[in-house]
Enzyme design. Sequence first.
Site, PDB file in Angstrom:
ATOM      1  N   SER A 154      36.230  37.309  31.684  1.00 10.19           N
ATOM      2  CA  SER A 154      36.562  36.650  32.951  1.00 10.19           C
ATOM      3  C   SER A 154      35.897  37.345  34.120  1.00 10.19           C
ATOM      4  O   SER A 154      35.701  38.556  34.114  1.00 10.19           O
ATOM      5  CB  SER A 154      38.077  36.652  33.168  1.00 10.19           C
ATOM      6  OG  SER A 154      38.365  36.085  34.425  1.00 10.19           O
TER       7      SER A 154
ATOM      8  N   LYS B 288      42.763  35.083  26.874  1.00 10.04           N
ATOM      9  CA  LYS B 288      41.870  34.536  27.921  1.00 10.04           C
ATOM     10  C   LYS B 288      42.316  33.124  28.297  1.00 10.04           C
ATOM     11  O   LYS B 288      42.282  32.732  29.470  1.00 10.04           O
ATOM     12  CB  LYS B 288      40.412  34.540  27.434  1.00 10.04           C
ATOM     13  CG  LYS B 288      39.420  33.849  28.393  1.00 10.04           C
ATOM     14  CD  LYS B 288      39.436  34.488  29.765  1.00 10.04           C
ATOM     15  CE  LYS B 288      38.319  34.096  30.706  1.00 10.04           C
ATOM     16  NZ  LYS B 288      38.108  32.710  30.993  1.00 10.04           N
TER      17      LYS B 288
ATOM     18  N   HIS C 283      45.235  33.491  30.489  1.00 10.43           N
ATOM     19  CA  HIS C 283      44.695  33.935  31.785  1.00 10.43           C
ATOM     20  C   HIS C 283      44.253  32.717  32.596  1.00 10.43           C
ATOM     21  O   HIS C 283      44.567  32.573  33.780  1.00 10.43           O
ATOM     22  CB  HIS C 283      43.519  34.890  31.551  1.00 10.43           C
ATOM     23  CG  HIS C 283      42.644  35.100  32.760  1.00 10.43           C
ATOM     24  ND1 HIS C 283      41.737  34.153  33.194  1.00 10.43           N
ATOM     25  CD2 HIS C 283      42.539  36.128  33.625  1.00 10.43           C
ATOM     26  CE1 HIS C 283      41.125  34.588  34.277  1.00 10.43           C
ATOM     27  NE2 HIS C 283      41.593  35.792  34.554  1.00 10.43           N
ATOM     28  N   ASN C 284      43.522  31.821  31.943  1.00  6.41           N
ATOM     29  CA  ASN C 284      43.035  30.643  32.658  1.00  6.41           C
ATOM     30  C   ASN C 284      44.176  29.713  33.067  1.00  6.41           C
ATOM     31  O   ASN C 284      44.131  29.111  34.136  1.00  6.41           O
ATOM     32  CB  ASN C 284      42.008  29.886  31.806  1.00  6.41           C
ATOM     33  CG  ASN C 284      40.636  30.531  31.855  1.00  6.41           C
ATOM     34  OD1 ASN C 284      40.533  31.742  32.071  1.00  6.41           O
ATOM     35  ND2 ASN C 284      39.593  29.760  31.656  1.00  6.41           N
TER      36      ASN C 284
ATOM     37  N   GLU D 236      45.509  31.123  36.027  1.00  4.88           N
ATOM     38  CA  GLU D 236      44.521  30.847  37.091  1.00  4.88           C
ATOM     39  C   GLU D 236      44.756  29.439  37.671  1.00  4.88           C
ATOM     40  O   GLU D 236      44.749  29.246  38.894  1.00  4.88           O
ATOM     41  CB  GLU D 236      43.123  30.975  36.477  1.00  4.88           C
ATOM     42  CG  GLU D 236      41.955  30.567  37.347  1.00  4.88           C
ATOM     43  CD  GLU D 236      40.633  30.612  36.541  1.00  4.88           C
ATOM     44  OE1 GLU D 236      40.326  31.670  35.958  1.00  4.88           O
ATOM     45  OE2 GLU D 236      39.934  29.582  36.492  1.00  4.88           O
TER      46      GLU D 236
HETATM   47  C1  6PG Z   1      37.019  33.096  34.456  1.00  2.00           C
HETATM   48  C2  6PG Z   1      37.158  31.622  34.688  1.00  2.00           C
HETATM   49  C3  6PG Z   1      36.098  30.882  33.952  1.00  2.00           C
HETATM   50  C4  6PG Z   1      35.891  29.463  34.431  1.00  2.00           C
HETATM   51  C5  6PG Z   1      37.001  28.554  34.068  1.00  2.00           C
HETATM   52  C6  6PG Z   1      37.051  27.341  34.965  1.00  2.00           C
HETATM   53  O1  6PG Z   1      37.991  33.667  33.996  1.00  2.00           O
HETATM   54  O2  6PG Z   1      35.956  33.637  34.732  1.00  2.00           O
HETATM   55  O3  6PG Z   1      38.399  31.187  34.268  1.00  2.00           O
HETATM   56  O4  6PG Z   1      36.381  31.010  32.597  1.00  2.00           O
HETATM   57  O5  6PG Z   1      35.671  29.460  35.797  1.00  2.00           O
HETATM   58  O6  6PG Z   1      36.780  28.145  32.751  1.00  2.00           O
HETATM   59  O7  6PG Z   1      37.859  26.439  34.359  1.00  2.00           O
HETATM   60  P1  6PG Z   1      38.031  24.950  34.805  1.00  2.00           P
HETATM   61  O8  6PG Z   1      36.657  24.335  34.902  1.00  2.00           O
HETATM   62  O9  6PG Z   1      38.846  24.346  33.734  1.00  2.00           O
HETATM   63  O10 6PG Z   1      38.687  25.006  36.139  1.00  2.00           O
END
Ligand code: 6PG
Length: 488
Positions: A139, A193, A196-197, A200
Amino acid sequence: MTSSDSKSDTTATAQIGVTGLAVMGSNIARNFAHHGYTVAVHNRTTAKIDALLEAHGSEGNFVRGNTIPEFLATLEKPRRVLIMVKAGDPTDAVINELADAMEEGDIIIDGGNSLFTDTIRREKAIRERGLHYVGAGISGGEEGALNGPSIMPGGPKESYESLGPLLEEISAHVDGVPCCTHIGPDGSGHFVKMVHNGIEYSDMQLIGEAYQLLRDGLGKSAPEIADVFRDWNEGDLDSYLIEITAEVLKQTDAKTGKPLVDVILDEAEQKGTGRWTVKSALDLGIPVTGIAEAVFARALSGSVTQRKATVGLASGDLGGKPTDADRFVDDVSKALYASKIVAYAQGFNQIQAGSKEYDWGITPGDMATIWRGGCIIRAKFLNRIKEAFDDEPELATLLVAPYFREAIEAAIDSWRRVVITATQLGIPVPGFSSALSYYDALRTERLPAALTQGLRDFFGAHTYGRIDADPAARFHTLWSADRTEVEI
Ligand code: 6PG
């Protein structure tokens, strides 16, 4: 070898190979090179190798491999190859090609956002061929890949012994501690991960709701709200996403002179990791309501047909705008913080449940440690999460850890006021309100689930437990007979 026009150098020995040289792959290859490693680089289309070496070849030691055999020949044994290609079919294709040409003990690392169940499948298949397979969540976006991401590698412990020191070195560091640790076997790295997302998504949804409350509730402009976020970033909310919210809100559109955010289409897209988090949580039976609301909020924003059809529907009597703007801003910051705590509490519960289900032995506090830097959800309060798990490794929920318990106590009145005001003003706050409902539901002594059980028993003889009996004992009321109760 650093020159851009070099074809190949089979005498060189690279410590790490990177295949897939789009921006993330190129940046991570450069990151390894900046740390003094000789990096073998490969891409299906060799123009991408040319472009990397042309622009950045002088930054360190790169050795190109125009074909997979050429690429593998430049690597020290056991070979370590990091795949940075689009998740899904392209990953399987590259893995198979590499595995066919690799030797016992070599390590394949998938650094993409792969679905953890794919990683479990691939790890098993590769292990059976005598190779090691590491699914590593990475990430931090493009900037993190270059200057220090947060890395979540799963896979066999013994491969971490050879690989871990390299990954730890190129990861972000906080207080001298690397934002990288061995997560657990097979799919565990991609699982955390994924969560984590999901977090996010939730963080971003809550930020969006706070922005809309200040915009529509107080009539503030985007640059004014940017200043509010900048202030918030000095306190408990200090985090990367709050910081970049101020940046985005401050940006002026060159074409119209308006704030950029006012000319961006309000339809949020997604690649799927948030949706995967919710699907997995449904299977595990973990209520990640904050993440689910965030995923659905993106879907709703993209429901163009329904949104067009419903514009102008009755709002009912809307209340007046808050009269004390400063107090409302403070209330929103507290509601944001409390809702954020709920989202992390839910995400950590999902990690605990996933670890149990798949027998991964994940240490939740380690996730808080490696998310303190490099990743998208990096935030000051992750130190507090780490402390909470250090004090109580089997913590039932973050909400009962003393720091978070007190933080919510300090925020609860503001949180309720914000949800009430939003409802009165007709401003949608699915993240704030569902987080508050989750909190209220958990702390409620008697939930209406007793009635649900009664109804299930009535129409389907599904049985129920009793508060005054062994929780494992099952009872049924003879609803269509004399309505006496029998123990099953
Ligand atoms: C990270 C982000 C990266 C990416 C996401 C965006 O941890 O660096 O999460 O993995 O920006 O996959 O996800 P979406 O396109 O689903 O918003």
